[in-house]
Write a protein that holds these residues in place. Structure first.
Motif, short mmCIF file in Angstrom:
data_model
loop_
_atom_site.label_atom_id
_atom_site.label_comp_id
_atom_site.label_asym_id
_atom_site.label_seq_id
_atom_site.Cartn_x
_atom_site.Cartn_y
_atom_site.Cartn_z
N GLU A 1 38.53 51.79 36.28
CA GLU A 1 38.79 50.91 37.23
C GLU A 1 39.57 49.83 36.58
O GLU A 1 40.52 49.13 36.95
CB GLU A 1 37.49 50.47 37.71
CG GLU A 1 37.61 49.29 38.58
CD GLU A 1 36.23 48.86 39.46
OE1 GLU A 1 35.88 47.98 39.81
OE2 GLU A 1 35.24 49.73 38.71
N MET A 2 39.36 49.23 35.44
CA MET A 2 40.03 48.27 34.58
C MET A 2 41.80 48.73 34.68
O MET A 2 42.65 47.69 35.00
CB MET A 2 39.48 47.91 33.48
CG MET A 2 38.07 47.26 33.52
SD MET A 2 38.20 45.36 34.18
CE MET A 2 38.99 44.67 32.91
N LEU A 3 41.73 49.76 34.47
CA LEU A 3 43.40 50.26 34.15
C LEU A 3 44.03 50.10 35.27
O LEU A 3 45.05 49.72 35.67
CB LEU A 3 43.28 51.46 33.47
CG LEU A 3 44.83 52.37 33.33
CD1 LEU A 3 45.51 51.31 32.45
CD2 LEU A 3 44.83 53.57 32.87
N ALA B 1 47.84 47.61 38.88
CA ALA B 1 48.05 46.78 40.33
C ALA B 1 48.42 45.22 40.02
O ALA B 1 48.46 44.37 41.26
CB ALA B 1 46.99 47.02 41.33
N ASN B 2 48.40 44.81 38.93
CA ASN B 2 48.47 43.34 38.82
C ASN B 2 47.49 42.46 39.64
O ASN B 2 47.86 41.46 40.00
CB ASN B 2 49.96 42.95 38.84
CG ASN B 2 50.34 41.75 38.41
OD1 ASN B 2 49.84 41.30 37.24
ND2 ASN B 2 51.20 40.74 38.89
N ALA B 3 46.32 42.86 39.56
CA ALA B 3 45.13 42.48 40.23
C ALA B 3 44.93 41.10 39.72
O ALA B 3 45.14 40.78 38.50
CB ALA B 3 43.97 43.12 40.31
N ARG C 1 39.28 41.25 38.02
CA ARG C 1 38.86 41.99 36.82
C ARG C 1 37.73 41.67 36.33
O ARG C 1 36.76 42.35 35.80
CB ARG C 1 40.24 41.83 35.63
CG ARG C 1 41.43 42.02 36.12
CD ARG C 1 42.40 41.98 34.87
NE ARG C 1 43.87 42.26 35.65
CZ ARG C 1 44.70 42.43 34.82
NH1 ARG C 1 44.70 42.00 33.61
NH2 ARG C 1 45.99 42.23 35.39
N LEU C 2 37.58 40.35 36.29
CA LEU C 2 35.98 39.68 35.97
C LEU C 2 34.91 40.30 36.81
O LEU C 2 33.95 40.68 36.19
CB LEU C 2 36.08 38.10 36.01
CG LEU C 2 34.80 37.59 35.68
CD1 LEU C 2 34.40 37.98 34.18
CD2 LEU C 2 34.95 36.00 35.92
#
Length: 378
Positions: free
Chosen positions: A234-236, A241-243, A248-249
């Motif tokens: 999920e983090m990748l 996606a440049n979220a 991310r937090l």
């Protein structure tokens, strides 16, 4: 006064006496219970037991008086099993004392029980015990009772106890009947008589529980590993996606929440595993020492199964240790991602540390078991 009932030993006068009993802590603070116990039992040794033995040319020694370097557990077991005489202070039913006393009963050699009045354990209440109180006059009386017991034993031969807990199948002295022969009237035909390790049932049960703990630990680690892999994916995806950092937090916070339960379970099971290890360690080492002292052809299947169990457990534990070690390193790195991970990672790290220490000790058991098994088949 002498632990006695059915068997009689005809032997020369004893020369060595090993004293089994609580020792306390000589380095504890003055006035503490540990320091008080040390001073009390040292006084019993110096003023009651040692003088009574010296009267008949017998040298008495406690565990803290063993001068030779080496494994203290093995040394104690050897003194318990090999000494001509054992005096056991059973005051308070100290677990280590009771276990060592059980080993002594296996040998069929002379044993004298003493204990402080009002502090005698219930499970050996039927065995005659010299009682003392914490006064000079009562201690002098106890010394005289020990002297009297020694005088009778040296003159007439020591009568020996065969308690129900004695490991039937172990030969008692050269040419003497084994406890299993006693149980079947001396015919040696009791096929249902317990073997050498039947009375180590408590140890075996504990080892079975440790095996169950290891299985639970492995499943918990696999669960955390799966959740970690999912979070990593999920983090990748978020990174590609440049979220925003908030997304991310939030992902890390969800991950921390999902691993909180298995992390807590890992900590709980690891603590139980380590505690069980600490409890069983002296017993397992004593059992190994007893097996080592028994000729291979007299050990029976129970002893070989016990050795095999220790080696098999260690193989599984070592495989888990590799996984646990790498997992511990990963857990340490994760804590830098977010404060949300601090609590579960702390629990994971503590569990890994406890497991690593306990499994290392298990490796020592297995090494000894392997040496004994190889010696038997050589």
């Amino acid at each position: 006064m002498i632990a006695s009932q059915t068997l009689r030993q005809e032997s020369d006068q004893p020369r060595r006496c090993f004293v089994v009993g609580p020792i306390g802590d000589p380095h504890a603070a003055h006035g503490s219970l540990e320091r008080e116990a040390y001073e009390h039992h040292l006084g019993i040794f110096e003023q009651v037991i040692a003088p009574a033995c010296e009267k008949y040319g017998i040298t008495a020694v406690r565990a803290d008086g063993i001068a030779h370097a080496g494994d203290i557990n093995e040394q104690i077991c050897r003194h318990v099993v090999e000494s001509d005489l054992v005096v056991a202070d059973v005051s308070g039913g100290n677990p280590n004392v009771m276990y060592e006393l059980g080993l002594r009963h296996i040998t069929g050699k002379p044993t004298i029980h003493i204990g402080e009045a009002g502090q005698l354990p219930f499970d050996i209440a039927s065995i005659r015990t010299i009682r003392y109180q914490r006064t000079r006059s009562h201690q002098a009386g106890a010394r005289k009772e020990i002297e009297s017991a020694l005088a009778v034993g040296i003159r007439d031969g020591f009568e020996l106890l065969t308690p129900a807990r004695v490991l039937r199948g172990l030969q008692i002295g050269d040419g003497a009947a084994s406890a299993s022969d006693v149980g079947d009237g001396g015919t040696g035909e009791d096929d249902d008589a317990p073997g050498l390790l039947d009375d180590f049932a408590v140890i075996e049960d504990g080892l079975d529980e440790m095996t169950a703990d290891m299985e639970a630990i492995t499943k918990t680690i696999e669960t955390i590993g799966t959740l970690t892999e999912q979070s990593g994916t999920e983090m990748l995806d978020l990174a590609q996606a440049n979220a925003p950092m908030s997304a991310r937090l939030a992902s890390v916070a969800r991950y921390a929440e999902t691993i909180s339960t298995p992390a807590g379970e890992l900590g709980t099971v690891a603590a139980a595993f380590a505690e069980r290890m600490a409890t069983l360690d002296s017993g397992v080492r004593a059992a190994l020492a007893l097996i080592e002292m028994t000729p291979p052809d007299e050990r029976g299947e129970g002893a070989e199964e016990f050795l095999e169990q220790l080696m098999t457990m260690n193989e599984a534990a070592q495989d888990s240790l590799v996984q646990i070690g790498s997992f511990g390193v990963s857990a340490g790195a994760m804590v830098k991602l977010s404060r949300h991970l601090r609590k579960p990672v702390k629990e994971i790290s503590a569990g890994v540390k406890q497991l690593t220490s306990a499994i290392t000790r298990m490796g020592e058991w297995a090494a000894k078991a392997r040496a004994l098994a190889n010696g038997a088949t050589a």
